[in-house]
Design an enzyme around this catalytic site. Sequence first.
Site, PDB file in Angstrom:
ATOM      1  N   ARG A  36      31.041  43.184  54.389  1.00 52.05           N
ATOM      2  CA  ARG A  36      30.449  44.008  53.331  1.00 52.05           C
ATOM      3  C   ARG A  36      28.933  44.132  53.488  1.00 52.05           C
ATOM      4  NH1 ARG A  36      33.616  42.595  47.621  1.00 52.05           N
ATOM      5  NH2 ARG A  36      35.396  43.972  48.010  1.00 52.05           N
ATOM      6  N   LYS A 197      55.742  45.082  42.536  1.00 50.99           N
ATOM      7  CA  LYS A 197      56.254  45.489  41.230  1.00 50.99           C
ATOM      8  C   LYS A 197      55.944  46.936  40.875  1.00 50.99           C
ATOM      9  CE  LYS A 197      56.012  40.821  39.250  1.00 50.99           C
ATOM     10  NZ  LYS A 197      55.480  39.991  38.136  1.00 50.99           N
ATOM     11  N   GLY A 354      43.968  45.407  49.270  1.00 50.86           N
ATOM     12  CA  GLY A 354      43.871  44.171  50.047  1.00 50.86           C
ATOM     13  C   GLY A 354      45.027  43.924  50.990  1.00 50.86           C
ATOM     14  N   GLY A 377      40.214  47.530  43.573  1.00 53.42           N
ATOM     15  CA  GLY A 377      40.495  48.136  42.270  1.00 53.42           C
ATOM     16  C   GLY A 377      40.017  49.570  42.147  1.00 53.42           C
TER      17      GLY A 377
END
Length: 396
Positions: A36, A197, A354, A377
């Site tokens: 990063r 899920k 990820g 996110g």
Amino acid sequence: MRWKTIDDIEMADKTVLVRVDINVPVEAGHVTDATRIEKIVPTVKDIQAKGGRPVLLAHFGRPKGQVVPEMSLRVTLPALEAALGQSVAFAEDCIGAPAKKAVAAMQPGDVVLLENTRFHAGEEKNDPAMAAALAALGQVYVNDAFSAAHRAHASTEAIAHLMPSCAGRLMAAELKALNAALGEPERPVVAVVGGAKVSTKLDLLGNLVEKVDHLVIGGGMANTFLVAQGAEVGTSLAERDMAETARAILGKAKDRGCSIHLPVDVVVAREFKAGAAYETVAADACPADAMILDAGPATVDAIIEVFTRCRTLIWNGPLGAFEIPPFDAATNAAAKKAADLTRGGRLVSVAGGGDTVAALNRAGVADDFSYISTAGGAFLEWMEGKVLPGVAALEA
């Protein structure tokens, strides 16, 4: 989406506040992965080339508005200096006297790193006073932290309204890639969505069936869709209480002209471990004492056939339990085909999340995709069709 970049704003002899994401992993006081940090170098160098003085704003960890010494950004200085090839001054606070003193002492070519913005409660509250205190330090604002753009924080959203603002090189590249994938894509478009899920990706699935031509569903969530169609899945991970929701998504996709692709064959085992005995069966023929751990070869062939007919691919989530061989076979095979098509100029491929990045790295093809997002996110919320505050604040 329209936003300004570094090329559009005069920076000569100006202090440029640059929001970056250098929230890197640290062990025993040392940065263990500087990826990063390395990614912000082009933005910093280009600001310097335009005569600007870069002042870096960043968060580190989750101190929740308190000063937590072990979450000081000072730990990133050695890696930051190595990446930039120069010394970097450090201010003990991101606002107030320490920040003002560090900025006032800057000479052409200098770089300053301010202390963790999240040491102040006003950061995560998007407090106007906090934003004003930050803005008072410079004349131009550059946001190069797409990974934090889904948060309306003082250093990502409020500050952008107080001064001339633009996207940094990393942010601009991310926005360009994402716009090419869902904003104004070449069609047909295929999305691959995997993961455990359905319940965690309802917004994502609901948005994609309205935007893409083909939707490939894999991983544990595919089991829930199989259950919704009446299949038995043995001891597999499945959200049986989400079956009605899965059927509703299938219905919505049909109404929107989106073709959903579910496994036609699956790889099953009695235990979840490397080297476990396994077999391939039809998707509706999982033995009662077995669990589905990967998509089968016929399913992979069908996915590859879809890839060859499409021009744009968006990928979020693996097709199976990719961490454990041989249950990584479907993810690896599909990823390698996507990489081949991308290298041949036949596919624009954008992936993020990820597990997705880890899976593509394991398959050895991450460098061959058109764009890999490490934003987590923010990438997921973009795929869900949500407005990202940090991006919206930059729109011209």
